[in-house]
Write an enzyme that holds these catalytic residues in place. Structure first.
Site, PDB file in Angstrom:
ATOM      1  N   HIS A 220      35.582  37.831  47.094  1.00 40.54           N
ATOM      2  CA  HIS A 220      34.935  36.891  46.149  1.00 40.54           C
ATOM      3  C   HIS A 220      33.570  37.480  45.813  1.00 40.54           C
ATOM      4  CE1 HIS A 220      34.040  33.227  44.127  1.00 40.54           C
ATOM      5  NE2 HIS A 220      33.989  32.370  45.124  1.00 40.54           N
ATOM      6  N   HIS A 259      41.548  40.354  39.061  1.00 37.53           N
ATOM      7  CA  HIS A 259      41.140  38.952  39.085  1.00 37.53           C
ATOM      8  C   HIS A 259      42.354  38.060  39.257  1.00 37.53           C
ATOM      9  CE1 HIS A 259      39.161  35.194  37.985  1.00 37.53           C
ATOM     10  NE2 HIS A 259      38.067  35.822  38.389  1.00 37.53           N
ATOM     11  N   ASP A 310      31.752  41.596  38.761  1.00 35.55           N
ATOM     12  CA  ASP A 310      31.010  42.239  39.842  1.00 35.55           C
ATOM     13  C   ASP A 310      30.784  43.734  39.626  1.00 35.55           C
ATOM     14  OD1 ASP A 310      30.510  40.028  41.396  1.00 35.55           O
ATOM     15  OD2 ASP A 310      32.455  40.116  42.395  1.00 35.55           O
TER      16      ASP A 310
HETATM   17  N1  ACO Z   1      42.139  47.616  43.565  1.00 34.52           N
HETATM   18  C1  ACO Z   1      43.367  48.124  43.774  1.00 34.52           C
HETATM   19  N2  ACO Z   1      44.496  47.383  43.727  1.00 34.52           N
HETATM   20  C2  ACO Z   1      44.339  46.077  43.454  1.00 34.52           C
HETATM   21  C3  ACO Z   1      43.098  45.480  43.232  1.00 34.52           C
HETATM   22  C4  ACO Z   1      41.975  46.313  43.293  1.00 34.52           C
HETATM   23  N3  ACO Z   1      40.740  45.814  43.090  1.00 34.52           N
HETATM   24  N4  ACO Z   1      43.256  44.169  42.991  1.00 34.52           N
HETATM   25  C5  ACO Z   1      44.566  43.925  43.077  1.00 34.52           C
HETATM   26  N5  ACO Z   1      45.225  45.077  43.364  1.00 34.52           N
HETATM   27  C6  ACO Z   1      46.653  45.238  43.539  1.00 34.52           C
HETATM   28  C7  ACO Z   1      47.046  44.669  44.906  1.00 34.52           C
HETATM   29  O1  ACO Z   1      46.980  45.648  45.928  1.00 34.52           O
HETATM   30  C8  ACO Z   1      48.450  44.186  44.639  1.00 34.52           C
HETATM   31  O2  ACO Z   1      49.307  45.308  44.659  1.00 34.52           O
HETATM   32  P1  ACO Z   1      50.797  45.178  45.217  1.00 34.52           P
HETATM   33  O3  ACO Z   1      51.476  44.182  44.323  1.00 34.52           O
HETATM   34  O4  ACO Z   1      51.313  46.567  45.116  1.00 34.52           O
HETATM   35  O5  ACO Z   1      50.659  44.677  46.639  1.00 34.52           O
HETATM   36  C9  ACO Z   1      48.384  43.679  43.204  1.00 34.52           C
HETATM   37  O6  ACO Z   1      47.317  44.414  42.581  1.00 34.52           O
HETATM   38  C10 ACO Z   1      48.137  42.184  43.105  1.00 34.52           C
HETATM   39  O7  ACO Z   1      46.959  41.886  43.860  1.00 34.52           O
HETATM   40  P2  ACO Z   1      46.705  40.545  44.651  1.00 34.52           P
HETATM   41  O8  ACO Z   1      45.775  40.832  45.790  1.00 34.52           O
HETATM   42  O9  ACO Z   1      47.993  39.866  44.962  1.00 34.52           O
HETATM   43  O10 ACO Z   1      45.971  39.687  43.558  1.00 34.52           O
HETATM   44  P3  ACO Z   1      45.198  38.355  43.847  1.00 34.52           P
HETATM   45  O11 ACO Z   1      45.305  37.538  42.639  1.00 34.52           O
HETATM   46  O12 ACO Z   1      45.615  37.734  45.128  1.00 34.52           O
HETATM   47  O13 ACO Z   1      43.711  38.875  44.092  1.00 34.52           O
HETATM   48  C11 ACO Z   1      41.560  39.657  43.765  1.00 34.52           C
HETATM   49  C12 ACO Z   1      42.702  38.860  43.160  1.00 34.52           C
HETATM   50  C13 ACO Z   1      41.251  39.126  45.161  1.00 34.52           C
HETATM   51  C14 ACO Z   1      40.315  39.471  42.901  1.00 34.52           C
HETATM   52  C15 ACO Z   1      41.961  41.142  43.830  1.00 34.52           C
HETATM   53  O14 ACO Z   1      42.166  41.657  42.547  1.00 34.52           O
HETATM   54  C16 ACO Z   1      40.963  41.968  44.598  1.00 34.52           C
HETATM   55  O15 ACO Z   1      41.040  42.049  45.829  1.00 34.52           O
HETATM   56  N6  ACO Z   1      39.966  42.607  43.868  1.00 34.52           N
HETATM   57  C17 ACO Z   1      38.915  43.307  44.529  1.00 34.52           C
HETATM   58  C18 ACO Z   1      37.844  42.332  45.000  1.00 34.52           C
HETATM   59  C19 ACO Z   1      36.999  41.816  43.856  1.00 34.52           C
HETATM   60  O16 ACO Z   1      36.606  42.550  42.962  1.00 34.52           O
HETATM   61  N7  ACO Z   1      36.693  40.505  43.911  1.00 34.52           N
HETATM   62  C20 ACO Z   1      35.855  39.868  42.905  1.00 34.52           C
HETATM   63  C21 ACO Z   1      36.596  38.782  42.191  1.00 34.52           C
HETATM   64  S1  ACO Z   1      35.680  38.227  40.782  1.00 34.52           S
HETATM   65  C22 ACO Z   1      34.320  37.413  41.374  1.00 34.52           C
HETATM   66  O17 ACO Z   1      34.256  36.907  42.485  1.00 34.52           O
HETATM   67  C23 ACO Z   1      33.144  37.369  40.409  1.00 34.52           C
END
Ligand code: ACO
Length: 373
Positions: A220, A259, A310
Site C-alpha cells: 500500500h 493496482h 507511488d
Molecule cells: N510487479 C511485478 N508483478 C506484479 C506486480 C508488480 N508490481 N503487481 C502485480 N504483479 C503480478 C503478480 O505477481 C501476479 O502475477 P501472477 O498472476 O503470475 O501470480 C499478477 O500480477 C496479479 O497480481 P496480484 O498481486 O494478484 O494483484 P493484486 O490486485 O492483488 O495487487 C497490488 C495489487 C498489491 C497493488 C500489486 O500490483 C502490487 O503488489 N504492486 C506493487 C506494490 C505497489 O506498488 N503498491 C502501491 C499500490 S497504489 C498505492 O497505494 C498508492
C-alpha cells in the site's frame, strides 16, 4: 472454496456505499466528490481539496481563508506530545512516529462534544507535519524546532520545517499537487481500516491510528519508499533495464507498479510524472528521471503493467530533497483528509462492519486431556 479464492483479498467486492470518490469507473476515472483528479490537480490547492473532502463542497474564497487560518493556528504541538516524540528512538520508522503521535494526541485532546470530529480532523491535518518534523530534527541533532509557523499552506509548512528555510514556488506547488493526488482513494486498505474501526463506535484517533498502520506496508503506501530504494540503485537506464529484466525473470514484485482497481493506468501517475520531469529539468538531473522512464518502459514491454502514483512520486520527492523514509508519512499527512471524510460518512449511517469467513479448519473433535496428547 473456489468462490472464496475468486474473491481473495475482497477483490471486486462492493463493501459499502460512498459519496466521496470514484476509482477506475469506466469513463469517469478518479473523482473526489464529482471533480476529476486532473481538474483538481490543475485548478485547486490541497487545502481546497481537503475542505471539499471533509465538507462536501469546494470552499468560497472566504471559507478557504478561514479554513487556512484555522489550520495554521493548530500547527503547534502540546508539550506532553513533544515529550513523547522525544522518547521515540532515532532508528524508528517515521510512520511509527506518526502512528504514535496520533495515538498520543488522542490521550491529550480526547474526542468530546466540545472537541468534535471536525476539530480533530483539522488538528490532525495541521499537526501531522509538525509531529513528523519535530521528531526528525530532535532525533537527528537534538534540536527542538518551532512548529507553529506562518507558512501559507501545509505544503509550504512541511518543506520549510524540513529544510529550515522557505521553499521555492515550484517546490511548494509540486508538494501541493502531490498532497492532492494522495488525498483520497475510496475503499483502499487503510481507508477501509478506518471505516471498520469507526463502525465499532471507537473514537476518531483510534480509526486514524489504525489507518496509519494499514498504510505502512509496501503493498500500500510503503510502495513509494520501496520504489525509491529500487531506482536509486542504478546509475544508467541500461543498467536499470538489465536488472529489471532479471528481477521479472525471478518473479520479483516491482514496487510502484500495478493496482487492484485500475486495469489500464493510474490517472494520478500521469500527473505526478509531469511534475517529476519539471523538477528533474530544473535541477539538471540526468540519472533518476531517465532511469524511472526506462523502468516504466520495461514494465510495459515485459508485463503490460503501468506505474501507480507511488512510482513517479518517489523521484519527485527525491528532487524536493525529502528523505526516503518520509515518503509514506507524506501520504498520511494528505490522506488524513480522505480518512476523515470516510469516518464522518461511516458514522453518519453506521452499521458494524463484520463480514463472515468460509471455514476450512479441522472437523469437530474432542479435547484430549493434556497428559494424553
Ligand atoms: N510487479 C511485478 N508483478 C506484479 C506486480 C508488480 N508490481 N503487481 C502485480 N504483479 C503480478 C503478480 O505477481 C501476479 O502475477 P501472477 O498472476 O503470475 O501470480 C499478477 O500480477 C496479479 O497480481 P496480484 O498481486 O494478484 O494483484 P493484486 O490486485 O492483488 O495487487 C497490488 C495489487 C498489491 C497493488 C500489486 O500490483 C502490487 O503488489 N504492486 C506493487 C506494490 C505497489 O506498488 N503498491 C502501491 C499500490 S497504489 C498505492 O497505494 C498508492
Amino acid at each position: 472454496m473456489s468462490e472464496v479464492k475468486k474473491t481473495g483479498g475482497l477483490a471486486g467486492i462492493v463493501a459499502g456505499e460512498t459519496k466521496i470518490a470514484t476509482v477506475g469507473k469506466e469513463g469517469v476515472g478518479l473523482t473526489y466528490r464529482g471533480y476529476t483528479i486532473e481538474d483538481l490537480a490543475a485548478n485547486a490547492t490541497f487545502e481546497e481539496v481537503a475542505y471539499l473532502l471533509i465538507h462536501g463542497e469546494l470552499p468560497t474564497q472566504t471559507q478557504l481563508d478561514t479554513y487556512k487560518k484555522t489550520l495554521k493556528a493548530l500547527r503547534g504541538l502540546p508539550a506532553p506530545l513533544k515529550t513523547v516524540l522525544e522518547q521515540v528512538p532515532k532508528e524508528a520508522h517515521p510512520m511509527d512516529v506518526l502512528r504514535t503521535g496520533c495515538s498520543a494526541l488522542g490521550t491529550l485532546e480526547q474526542e468530546t462534544s466540545g472537541h468534535d470530529q471536525v476539530a480533530i480532523a483539522n488538528r490532525l491535518l495541521a499537526t501531522s507535519p509538525s509531529m513528523l518534523l519535530y521528531w526528525f530534527h530532535f532525533a537527528k541533532s537534538g534540536k527542538r524546532i518551532e512548529t507553529a509557523s506562518n507558512a501559507p499552506s501545509i505544503a509550504a509548512h512541511f518543506l520549510e520545517m524540513l529544510h529550515g528555510k522557505p521553499a521555492s514556488d515550484l517546490h511548494v506547488r509540486v508538494m501541493d499537487v502531490s498532497l492532492i493526488l494522495y488525498a483520497e482513494h475510496e475503499f483502499n486498505a487503510s481507508t477501509f481500516t478506518c471505516r471498520t474501526i469507526a463502525s465499532t463506535l471507537a473514537d476518531f484517533y483510534s480509526a486514524v491510528t489504525g489507518g496509519i498502520g494499514a498504510l505502512r506496508g509496501p503493498l500500500h503506501g510503503g510502495a513509494n519508499e520501496a520504489a525509491m530504494e529500487l531506482i536509486e540503485k542504478f546509475q544508467t537506464a541500461d543498467e536499470a533495464e538489465k536488472a529489471l529484466v532479471q528481477m521479472l525473470h525471478d518473479k520479483k514484485l516491482i514496487m510502484g507498479f500495478g493496482h487492484r482497481v485500475y486495469k489500464k493506468a493510474d490517472p494520478r501517475s500521469d500527473i505526478i510524472k509531469v511534475w517529476s520531469k519539471k523538477l528533474s529539468d530544473a535541477c539538471g538531473d540526468n540519472v533518476l528521471y531517465p532511469v524511472s522512464e526506462r523502468v516504466e518502459a520495461v514494465m510495459r514491454r515485459e508485463k503490460g503493467m503501468f506505474p501507480n502514483l507511488d512510482f513517479y512520486s518517489a523521484s519527485a520527492y527525491r528532487f524536493l530533497g525529502i528523505p526516503t523514509p518520509m515518503f509514506t508519512p507524506i501520504f498520511v499527512i494528505s490522506r488524513i483528509s480522505g480518512w476523515s471524510a470516510h469516518i464522518f460518512e461511516q458514522r453518519s449511517n453506521n452499521r458494524l462492519i463484520r463480514p463472515t469467513a468460509e471455514y476450512t479448519g479441522p472437523q469437530q473433535r474432542a479435547v484430549v486431556p493434556i497428559g494424553k496428547r
